[in-house]
Scaffold this motif. Sequence first.
Motif, PDB file in Angstrom:
ATOM      1  N   SER A   1       0.832  -1.210   0.000  1.00 38.23           N
ATOM      2  CA  SER A   1       0.000   0.000   0.000  1.00 38.23           C
ATOM      3  C   SER A   1       0.863   1.255   0.000  1.00 38.23           C
ATOM      4  O   SER A   1       0.559   2.225  -0.693  1.00 38.23           O
ATOM      5  CB  SER A   1      -0.918   0.012   1.220  1.00 38.23           C
ATOM      6  OG  SER A   1      -1.787  -1.073   1.194  1.00 38.23           O
TER       7      SER A   1
ATOM      8  N   VAL B   1       2.319   1.668  -3.482  1.00 39.31           N
ATOM      9  CA  VAL B   1       1.278   2.141  -4.410  1.00 39.31           C
ATOM     10  C   VAL B   1       1.003   3.619  -4.184  1.00 39.31           C
ATOM     11  O   VAL B   1       0.865   4.388  -5.146  1.00 39.31           O
ATOM     12  CB  VAL B   1      -0.011   1.298  -4.261  1.00 39.31           C
ATOM     13  CG1 VAL B   1      -1.177   1.939  -4.983  1.00 39.31           C
ATOM     14  CG2 VAL B   1       0.232  -0.105  -4.777  1.00 39.31           C
ATOM     15  N   LEU B   2       0.956   4.046  -2.929  1.00 36.88           N
ATOM     16  CA  LEU B   2       0.736   5.462  -2.630  1.00 36.88           C
ATOM     17  C   LEU B   2       1.850   6.317  -3.214  1.00 36.88           C
ATOM     18  O   LEU B   2       1.601   7.323  -3.873  1.00 36.88           O
ATOM     19  CB  LEU B   2       0.636   5.672  -1.123  1.00 36.88           C
ATOM     20  CG  LEU B   2       0.455   7.116  -0.669  1.00 36.88           C
ATOM     21  CD1 LEU B   2      -0.890   7.653  -1.135  1.00 36.88           C
ATOM     22  CD2 LEU B   2       0.584   7.226   0.826  1.00 36.88           C
TER      23      LEU B   2
ATOM     24  N   VAL C   1       3.957   5.545  -5.624  1.00 34.08           N
ATOM     25  CA  VAL C   1       3.975   5.450  -7.089  1.00 34.08           C
ATOM     26  C   VAL C   1       2.871   6.296  -7.716  1.00 34.08           C
ATOM     27  O   VAL C   1       3.040   6.826  -8.813  1.00 34.08           O
ATOM     28  CB  VAL C   1       3.864   3.965  -7.520  1.00 34.08           C
ATOM     29  CG1 VAL C   1       3.540   3.818  -8.993  1.00 34.08           C
ATOM     30  CG2 VAL C   1       5.147   3.240  -7.194  1.00 34.08           C
ATOM     31  N   THR C   2       1.745   6.466  -7.033  1.00 29.94           N
ATOM     32  CA  THR C   2       0.662   7.268  -7.599  1.00 29.94           C
ATOM     33  C   THR C   2       0.770   8.752  -7.267  1.00 29.94           C
ATOM     34  O   THR C   2       0.374   9.587  -8.069  1.00 29.94           O
ATOM     35  CB  THR C   2      -0.710   6.757  -7.127  1.00 29.94           C
ATOM     36  OG1 THR C   2      -0.737   6.727  -5.701  1.00 29.94           O
ATOM     37  CG2 THR C   2      -0.992   5.377  -7.678  1.00 29.94           C
ATOM     38  N   VAL C   3       1.301   9.091  -6.108  1.00 36.16           N
ATOM     39  CA  VAL C   3       1.368  10.505  -5.710  1.00 36.16           C
ATOM     40  C   VAL C   3       2.569  11.208  -6.330  1.00 36.16           C
ATOM     41  O   VAL C   3       2.449  12.352  -6.791  1.00 36.16           O
ATOM     42  CB  VAL C   3       1.390  10.636  -4.171  1.00 36.16           C
ATOM     43  CG1 VAL C   3       1.711  12.051  -3.738  1.00 36.16           C
ATOM     44  CG2 VAL C   3       0.049  10.209  -3.600  1.00 36.16           C
TER      45      VAL C   3
ATOM     46  N   ALA D   1       2.070  12.579  -9.820  1.00 36.58           N
ATOM     47  CA  ALA D   1       1.123  13.702  -9.806  1.00 36.58           C
ATOM     48  C   ALA D   1       1.792  14.974  -9.298  1.00 36.58           C
ATOM     49  O   ALA D   1       1.533  16.070  -9.809  1.00 36.58           O
ATOM     50  CB  ALA D   1      -0.089  13.360  -8.943  1.00 36.58           C
TER      51      ALA D   1
ATOM     52  N   ALA E   1      -1.373  16.403 -14.599  1.00 35.83           N
ATOM     53  CA  ALA E   1      -2.332  15.999 -13.573  1.00 35.83           C
ATOM     54  C   ALA E   1      -3.547  16.916 -13.597  1.00 35.83           C
ATOM     55  O   ALA E   1      -4.680  16.465 -13.436  1.00 35.83           O
ATOM     56  CB  ALA E   1      -1.680  16.024 -12.192  1.00 35.83           C
TER      57      ALA E   1
END
Length: 165
Positions: free
Chosen positions: A25, A28-29, A31-33, A36, A43
């Motif tokens: 988790s 993933v956080l 890698v996604t933030v 952006a 974005a």
Amino acid sequence: MTPLIDALPPRHVRRTADLSRLLVSGVVLVVTVLPAVAAHASARRMQQGLLDAPTALPPGLRDGVVGAVQVVAIVAPVVAFGVLTARRRGDAILRIVPAAALGALLSWSVTQLALTPSRPDLWPRVLVGRGALLHAGWPSEAYLAACAAAVVAAGPWLEARLRRT
């Protein structure tokens, strides 16, 4: 005859899978933030496209979907709190509430401090003229993060089927 007393099972069992879920988790956080934050302009365009998409739906369907999400966002935490209170699970409440607060705080800090420059300048008025009690933009990302954190923290008290879901 000697009475046989079974030892009580441990209340909270931590597994290796819990640590791996936490690590995945977190990855993933990040890698996604990070993309952006690094790419504010793209974005912003992507968010504007996502916000413009609901305007293509018929107004009745839009209002119904948003209203249903808002009702669930209000009712679900109240029902969960009621069930935990009825089952006298104060220990669960004492773990879930701080987790929800931490989730909301982390979400707010990421969105307000790191992602604010990437937000579109003009948020579309998806539900213009809607006479509702709640603003069409509610629930916010911080509220949703708090709910997600609460569900994760409630894992030990959920049935196996609900936990998997």
